[in-house]
Design a protein around this motif. Structure first.
Motif, PDB file in Angstrom:
ATOM      1  N   LYS A  74      10.236 -24.322   5.934  1.00  0.00           N
ATOM      2  CA  LYS A  74      10.931 -25.000   4.838  1.00  0.00           C
ATOM      3  C   LYS A  74      11.650 -26.185   5.458  1.00  0.00           C
ATOM      4  CE  LYS A  74      12.696 -22.419   1.151  1.00  0.00           C
ATOM      5  NZ  LYS A  74      13.743 -21.616   0.511  1.00  0.00           N
ATOM      6  N   ASP A  75      11.289 -27.396   5.050  1.00  0.00           N
ATOM      7  CA  ASP A  75      11.890 -28.592   5.613  1.00  0.00           C
ATOM      8  C   ASP A  75      12.270 -29.554   4.486  1.00  0.00           C
ATOM      9  OD1 ASP A  75      12.753 -30.770   7.043  1.00  0.00           O
ATOM     10  OD2 ASP A  75      10.873 -31.072   8.118  1.00  0.00           O
ATOM     11  N   PRO A  76      13.488 -29.417   3.953  1.00  0.00           N
ATOM     12  CA  PRO A  76      13.910 -30.289   2.860  1.00  0.00           C
ATOM     13  C   PRO A  76      13.908 -31.768   3.225  1.00  0.00           C
ATOM     14  CG  PRO A  76      15.432 -28.442   3.115  1.00  0.00           C
ATOM     15  CD  PRO A  76      14.493 -28.413   4.291  1.00  0.00           C
ATOM     16  N   ALA A  77      14.118 -32.096   4.495  1.00  0.00           N
ATOM     17  CA  ALA A  77      14.157 -33.502   4.911  1.00  0.00           C
ATOM     18  C   ALA A  77      12.793 -34.179   4.743  1.00  0.00           C
ATOM     19  CB  ALA A  77      14.633 -33.618   6.357  1.00  0.00           C
ATOM     20  N   SER A  78      11.728 -33.420   4.939  1.00  0.00           N
ATOM     21  CA  SER A  78      10.392 -34.005   4.772  1.00  0.00           C
ATOM     22  C   SER A  78       9.695 -33.490   3.521  1.00  0.00           C
ATOM     23  CB  SER A  78       9.527 -33.725   6.018  1.00  0.00           C
ATOM     24  OG  SER A  78       9.302 -32.345   6.143  1.00  0.00           O
ATOM     25  N   PHE A  79      10.434 -32.762   2.675  1.00  0.00           N
ATOM     26  CA  PHE A  79       9.906 -32.241   1.396  1.00  0.00           C
ATOM     27  C   PHE A  79       8.661 -31.392   1.627  1.00  0.00           C
ATOM     28  CE2 PHE A  79      11.653 -36.568   0.471  1.00  0.00           C
ATOM     29  CZ  PHE A  79      12.894 -36.124   0.071  1.00  0.00           C
ATOM     30  N   TYR A  80       8.775 -30.445   2.559  1.00  0.00           N
ATOM     31  CA  TYR A  80       7.651 -29.606   2.950  1.00  0.00           C
ATOM     32  C   TYR A  80       8.045 -28.137   2.898  1.00  0.00           C
ATOM     33  CZ  TYR A  80       4.116 -27.454   5.959  1.00  0.00           C
ATOM     34  OH  TYR A  80       3.130 -26.654   6.469  1.00  0.00           O
ATOM     35  N   SER A  81       7.094 -27.309   2.477  1.00  0.00           N
ATOM     36  CA  SER A  81       7.287 -25.870   2.443  1.00  0.00           C
ATOM     37  C   SER A  81       5.957 -25.193   2.747  1.00  0.00           C
ATOM     38  CB  SER A  81       7.781 -25.454   1.047  1.00  0.00           C
ATOM     39  OG  SER A  81       7.833 -24.061   0.923  1.00  0.00           O
ATOM     40  N   LYS A  82       6.039 -24.057   3.433  1.00  0.00           N
ATOM     41  CA  LYS A  82       4.833 -23.294   3.752  1.00  0.00           C
ATOM     42  C   LYS A  82       5.172 -21.815   3.595  1.00  0.00           C
ATOM     43  CE  LYS A  82       1.593 -22.552   7.601  1.00  0.00           C
ATOM     44  NZ  LYS A  82       1.306 -22.968   8.986  1.00  0.00           N
ATOM     45  N   TYR A  83       4.299 -21.099   2.911  1.00  0.00           N
ATOM     46  CA  TYR A  83       4.513 -19.681   2.721  1.00  0.00           C
ATOM     47  C   TYR A  83       3.177 -18.964   2.650  1.00  0.00           C
ATOM     48  CZ  TYR A  83       3.944 -21.402  -2.063  1.00  0.00           C
ATOM     49  OH  TYR A  83       3.478 -22.039  -3.177  1.00  0.00           O
ATOM     50  N   THR A  84       3.200 -17.671   2.952  1.00  0.00           N
ATOM     51  CA  THR A  84       1.995 -16.855   2.956  1.00  0.00           C
ATOM     52  C   THR A  84       2.086 -15.805   1.871  1.00  0.00           C
ATOM     53  OG1 THR A  84       1.715 -17.164   5.337  1.00  0.00           O
ATOM     54  CG2 THR A  84       0.566 -15.293   4.352  1.00  0.00           C
ATOM     55  N   LEU A  85       1.042 -15.718   1.061  1.00  0.00           N
ATOM     56  CA  LEU A  85       0.937 -14.671   0.053  1.00  0.00           C
ATOM     57  C   LEU A  85       0.645 -13.366   0.782  1.00  0.00           C
ATOM     58  CD1 LEU A  85       0.710 -13.885  -2.973  1.00  0.00           C
ATOM     59  CD2 LEU A  85      -1.726 -14.401  -2.800  1.00  0.00           C
ATOM     60  N   ILE A  86       1.521 -12.364   0.606  1.00  0.00           N
ATOM     61  CA  ILE A  86       1.344 -11.104   1.323  1.00  0.00           C
ATOM     62  C   ILE A  86       1.061  -9.929   0.393  1.00  0.00           C
ATOM     63  CG2 ILE A  86       2.668 -11.826   3.343  1.00  0.00           C
ATOM     64  CD1 ILE A  86       5.044 -10.195   2.211  1.00  0.00           C
ATOM     65  N   GLU A  87       1.217 -10.148  -0.917  1.00  0.00           N
ATOM     66  CA  GLU A  87       0.951  -9.060  -1.863  1.00  0.00           C
ATOM     67  C   GLU A  87       0.646  -9.636  -3.237  1.00  0.00           C
ATOM     68  OE1 GLU A  87       3.716  -5.671  -3.830  1.00  0.00           O
ATOM     69  OE2 GLU A  87       3.673  -5.664  -1.639  1.00  0.00           O
ATOM     70  N   GLY A  88      -0.391  -9.106  -3.885  1.00  0.00           N
ATOM     71  CA  GLY A  88      -0.727  -9.494  -5.248  1.00  0.00           C
ATOM     72  C   GLY A  88      -1.486 -10.806  -5.320  1.00  0.00           C
ATOM     73  N   GLY A  89      -1.537 -11.376  -6.512  1.00  0.00           N
ATOM     74  CA  GLY A  89      -2.176 -12.669  -6.716  1.00  0.00           C
ATOM     75  C   GLY A  89      -3.640 -12.678  -6.336  1.00  0.00           C
ATOM     76  N   ALA A  90      -4.043 -13.647  -5.536  1.00  0.00           N
ATOM     77  CA  ALA A  90      -5.444 -13.848  -5.159  1.00  0.00           C
ATOM     78  C   ALA A  90      -5.927 -12.871  -4.093  1.00  0.00           C
ATOM     79  CB  ALA A  90      -5.641 -15.283  -4.669  1.00  0.00           C
ATOM     80  N   LEU A  91      -5.036 -12.041  -3.538  1.00  0.00           N
ATOM     81  CA  LEU A  91      -5.465 -11.104  -2.505  1.00  0.00           C
ATOM     82  C   LEU A  91      -6.415 -10.074  -3.120  1.00  0.00           C
ATOM     83  CD1 LEU A  91      -2.185 -10.476  -0.491  1.00  0.00           C
ATOM     84  CD2 LEU A  91      -3.973 -12.183  -0.117  1.00  0.00           C
ATOM     85  N   SER A  92      -7.466  -9.760  -2.377  1.00  0.00           N
ATOM     86  CA  SER A  92      -8.486  -8.832  -2.876  1.00  0.00           C
ATOM     87  C   SER A  92      -9.216  -8.227  -1.691  1.00  0.00           C
ATOM     88  CB  SER A  92      -9.472  -9.583  -3.775  1.00  0.00           C
ATOM     89  OG  SER A  92     -10.205 -10.529  -3.008  1.00  0.00           O
ATOM     90  N   ASP A  93     -10.269  -7.495  -1.968  1.00  0.00           N
ATOM     91  CA  ASP A  93     -11.085  -6.941  -0.890  1.00  0.00           C
ATOM     92  C   ASP A  93     -11.683  -8.053  -0.039  1.00  0.00           C
ATOM     93  OD1 ASP A  93     -10.569  -4.368  -1.705  1.00  0.00           O
ATOM     94  OD2 ASP A  93     -12.397  -4.191  -2.900  1.00  0.00           O
ATOM     95  N   ASN A  94     -11.877  -9.220  -0.634  1.00  0.00           N
ATOM     96  CA  ASN A  94     -12.506 -10.332   0.068  1.00  0.00           C
ATOM     97  C   ASN A  94     -11.488 -11.339   0.619  1.00  0.00           C
ATOM     98  OD1 ASN A  94     -14.766 -11.822   1.007  1.00  0.00           O
ATOM     99  ND2 ASN A  94     -14.538 -13.212  -0.721  1.00  0.00           N
ATOM    100  N   VAL A  95     -10.312 -11.428   0.018  1.00  0.00           N
ATOM    101  CA  VAL A  95      -9.300 -12.400   0.444  1.00  0.00           C
ATOM    102  C   VAL A  95      -8.182 -11.654   1.170  1.00  0.00           C
ATOM    103  CG1 VAL A  95      -7.662 -14.184  -0.274  1.00  0.00           C
ATOM    104  CG2 VAL A  95      -9.836 -13.925  -1.497  1.00  0.00           C
ATOM    105  N   GLU A  96      -8.070 -11.882   2.482  1.00  0.00           N
ATOM    106  CA  GLU A  96      -7.073 -11.192   3.300  1.00  0.00           C
ATOM    107  C   GLU A  96      -5.685 -11.802   3.165  1.00  0.00           C
ATOM    108  OE1 GLU A  96      -8.889 -11.369   7.189  1.00  0.00           O
ATOM    109  OE2 GLU A  96      -9.603  -9.315   6.949  1.00  0.00           O
TER     110      GLU A  96
END
Length: 157
Positions: A74-96
């Motif tokens: 999370k870098d407010p100075a450069s307006f950047y954020s990165k996060y990993t989906l760890i449960e739910g949503g697009a996760l499936s048998d095929n998407v780790e």
């Protein structure tokens, strides 16, 4: 295992600092104003790097969905954020896992919001699913844009 990356961009007349604040910093209080079914809370940590966020929302069929993300950067100075989906949503048998990056760049008086999603799959990536998620993401950015235009004091300071 493969990685498929999809990038989607949304151009806005809203300045980058204000858009970042609405999308990343204040989303738990901003989003429910135009998405009443949306609720987000920190379930581990303080909201910074390493924290786990849980988001509940209703899909188009009003089915409640719950997703959890781990904040990676999370870098407010450069307006950047990165996060990993760890449960739910697009996760499936095929998407780790799905690693999401949001980068907001100034563009004149407005900005360009970039969503860069890295889908880590066990087999072939579902390109229809990836495009659907990208279009949903752009829809959320458009809703934020419209809400901020209609409410000029929100996230203005």
């Amino acid at each position: 295992m493969g990685v498929t990356t999809a990038t989607h961009e949304f151009k806005s007349s809203i300045p980058a600092p204000r858009m970042y604040k609405a999308i990343i910093q204040d989303s738990p209080t901003v989003f429910p104003n135009f998405m009443p079914q949306y609720k987000s809370e920190i379930v581990q940590g303080d909201g910074g790097v390493g924290s786990i966020l849980q988001t509940c929302f209703a899909d188009e069929g009003n089915q409640v969905k719950v997703v959890k993300h781990r904040v990676e950067a999370k870098d407010p100075a450069s307006f950047y954020s990165k996060y990993t989906l760890i449960e739910g949503g697009a996760l499936s048998d095929n998407v780790e896992s799905v690693v999401n990056e949001v980068k907001i760049d100034a563009a004149g008086d407005g900005c360009v919001v970039k969503a860069i999603n890295h889908y880590h799959t066990k087999g072939e990536a579902d390109k229809v699913l990836i495009e659907t998620i990208g279009q949903q993401t752009l829809g959320v950015y458009k809703a934020v844009h419209d809400y901020l235009l209609a409410n000029p004091t929100v996230c203005a300071a």
